[in-house]
Design a protein around this motif. Structure first.
Motif, PDB file in Angstrom:
ATOM      1  N   ASP A 259       0.831  -1.212   0.137  1.00 54.95           N
ATOM      2  CA  ASP A 259       0.080   0.149  -0.068  1.00 54.95           C
ATOM      3  C   ASP A 259       0.858   1.141  -0.069  1.00 54.95           C
ATOM      4  O   ASP A 259       1.591   1.550   1.103  1.00 54.95           O
ATOM      5  CB  ASP A 259      -1.043  -0.077   1.238  1.00 54.95           C
ATOM      6  N   HIS A 342      -2.334   2.426   9.133  1.00 53.09           N
ATOM      7  CA  HIS A 342      -3.076   1.190   9.580  1.00 53.09           C
ATOM      8  C   HIS A 342      -2.173  -0.024   9.563  1.00 53.09           C
ATOM      9  O   HIS A 342      -0.950   0.105   9.168  1.00 53.09           O
ATOM     10  CB  HIS A 342      -4.431   1.010   8.693  1.00 53.09           C
ATOM     11  N   THR A 388       1.299   1.035   8.042  1.00 49.13           N
ATOM     12  CA  THR A 388       1.715   2.373   6.900  1.00 49.13           C
ATOM     13  C   THR A 388       1.792   3.378   7.737  1.00 49.13           C
ATOM     14  O   THR A 388       1.262   4.013   8.923  1.00 49.13           O
ATOM     15  CB  THR A 388       0.380   2.600   5.881  1.00 49.13           C
ATOM     16  N   GLU A 390       1.560   7.408   6.496  1.00 48.10           N
ATOM     17  CA  GLU A 390       0.773   8.195   5.463  1.00 48.10           C
ATOM     18  C   GLU A 390       0.210   9.599   5.607  1.00 48.10           C
ATOM     19  O   GLU A 390      -0.996   9.720   5.535  1.00 48.10           O
ATOM     20  CB  GLU A 390      -0.192   7.298   4.776  1.00 48.10           C
ATOM     21  N   GLU A 430       2.967   7.943   1.706  1.00 45.61           N
ATOM     22  CA  GLU A 430       2.726   6.632   2.237  1.00 45.61           C
ATOM     23  C   GLU A 430       3.892   5.536   1.806  1.00 45.61           C
ATOM     24  O   GLU A 430       4.035   5.183   0.741  1.00 45.61           O
ATOM     25  CB  GLU A 430       1.350   6.024   1.731  1.00 45.61           C
TER      26      GLU A 430
END
Ligand code: GLY
Ligand code: MN
Length: 463
Positions: A259, A342, A388, A390, A430
């Motif tokens: 991600d 997250h 992550t 971000e 991110e």
């Protein structure tokens, strides 16, 4: 029926996972893969993505299958391919061949499942057909969020405990997803100078992913309207003064995700206002990553991002006041309204099918504060967790023009100064960060973040 193959790497990994589960629960569990959903008629289906809890213990992207786990043993339930299957789908592996691959202790047709249901716990799958089947077979509503005292909740808690940190096999898969994701972002930057639309940049990015026989781990966000946080439209034409925000990640065949977000200038060079804000977001990104280590509260990392962003915006003359007081009153959330990140794993927001059960330490709940309500993770960090980081800056009309926000925070914003930053709709940076023994490892570090390096990657495509 088949027996476990001892020389099978996948089978070994799966056995270790279910032995760990057996230490946490003393009742059997059945996990369904889920089944494909029809697009418009039964033979024309959406690509199937099995339940992540199933994938964690079954290791293969099966459909219309279930596994029963008890005391370290694995039973596989699925039907053999039907008579005409080879005509339409080619030769498919048989139930016994799959059982061998995943190290099942026994394998049965699906119809046998009903004789193995005594005292089992389960987790709700996403597709309606399988969810109905689960509820009917077990004769109780299988809810995504189970009530206390329910063995389904005990199973969920046990699986969360396992999936919160990653084993080497999971990390190896994630590293594959990461390296393809990095390639996709470089392809997107390279494609921008000749692309006319967001859709063309998206195509270049997803082509890189598809060419590795992977898929995206969520719907790609490739947009000049970066202030729309989960923008899934790709129809805008690219203008030279636009920023392009790309939040795109690859997913491996067995479901492991990356991600990543980068933001770059369509013409290859940030304007001075774009660069000013980019550097504020990057400072928040770098400061947060430097703080990651076991034991640190993720909420503290989030608040650190808020602080760096507030300070940066005060220095640019956009916010006015003391940055700590601005964060205490949530004024920074006018421009950074979401959480710092997250969990990441088999799901892009890992285990979010269980609400906040994975993201929030037991006993903690979402805050109703404007600046904290969208925080998806609120736990102390552990070795092997993948998160992550971000941070972002956005000018969301619905937030900055909201009457209540204007009343609460209007006096802390220099609106005239803000209007000079109208070419910055949304910037997010991110990365995927693994918590290690000493600190952290940025798995996505091969994709540069500095404004200069991003410009270089975008502009070098013009030659
Ligand atoms: N990649 C989209 C998100 O994290 O929400
Ligand atoms: Mn994310």
């Amino acid at each position: 029926m088949t027996t476990t193959s001892t020389s099978n790497l996948l089978a070994d990994i799966l056995r270790q996972r279910r032995e760990k589960l057996a230490k946490l629960i003393d009742f059997p569990a059945i996990l369904w893969s889920g089944s494909p959903s029809p697009r418009n008629f039964t033979a024309n289906i959406f690509p199937h993505r099995p339940s992540s809890h199933f994938l964690y213990f079954a290791g293969l992207p099966l459909q219309n299958a279930a596994i029963r786990l008890e005391a370290g043993k694995l039973l596989l339930f699925m039907d053999n391919p039907g008579a005409s299957s080879a005509l339409w789908h080619g030769e498919m592996p048989t139930r016994d061949q799959i059982a061998e691959q995943i190290g099942a202790d026994a394998a049965y047709p699906m119809v046998e499942l009903k004789s193995h249901l005594q005292g089992v716990a389960t987790i709700a799958v996403q597709d309606a057909a399988s969810w109905t089947q689960q509820s009917q077979l077990l004769d109780r509503w299988i809810l995504p969020l189970s009530a206390p005292e329910n063995i389904d909740l005990e199973l969920q808690l046990a699986i969360v405990e396992l999936r919160l940190t990653h084993d080497e096999a999971g990390l190896a898969e994630i590293r594959n997803a990461v390296s393809v994701t990095v390639e996709a972002h470089k392809a997107g930057m390279a494609a921008t100078s000749t692309a006319k639309t967001e859709a063309q940049v998206r195509a270049a990015m997803e082509a890189a992913i598809i060419s590795h026989n992977m898929t995206t781990s969520y719907n790609s966000i490739v947009t000049v309207r970066g202030e729309v946080l989960h923008n899934e439209h790709y129809g805008n034409t690219l203008q030279p003064y636009d920023l392009l925000l790309a939040d795109v990640g690859a997913e491996t065949r067995t479901g492991w995700a990356a991600d990543v977000t980068r933001t770059w200038a369509v013409n290859g060079k940030f304007s001075s206002t774009q660069r000013d804000i980019y550097d504020v977001v990057l400072a928040a990104h770098d400061t947060c990553i430097n703080k990651i280590r076991p034991g640190v509260e993720y909420e503290e990392i989030h608040l650190c991002a808020c602080q760096v962003i507030a300070e940066g915006l005060v220095n640019l003359g956009i916010l006015q006041g003391n940055s700590e007081e601005l964060v205490d009153m949530d004024a920074h959330a006018l421009f950074f309204p979401h959480g710092i990140g997250h969990l990441l794993g088999l799901d892009v927001h890992d285990m979010e099918d269980l609400g906040d059960l994975a993201g929030y330490e037991p006993g903690r709940e979402r805050s109703d504060r404007f600046g904290l309500g969208y925080l998806r993770l609120n736990r102390p960090l552990r070795v092997g967790m993948l998160v992550t980081i971000e941070p972002g800056f956005y000018q969301v009309p619905a937030i900055i023009n909201n009457a209540q926000n204007r009343e609460s925070f209007g006096k802390y914003v220099n609106w005239e100064r803000l209007s000079q930053f109208s070419d910055v709709r949304g910037i997010r940076i991110e990365d995927d960060v693994l918590v290690t023994d000493n600190a952290s490892e940025v798995l996505t570090a091969a994709l540069p973040t500095s404004a200069d390096a991003v410009e270089q990657l975008t502009v070098s495509s013009e030659q």
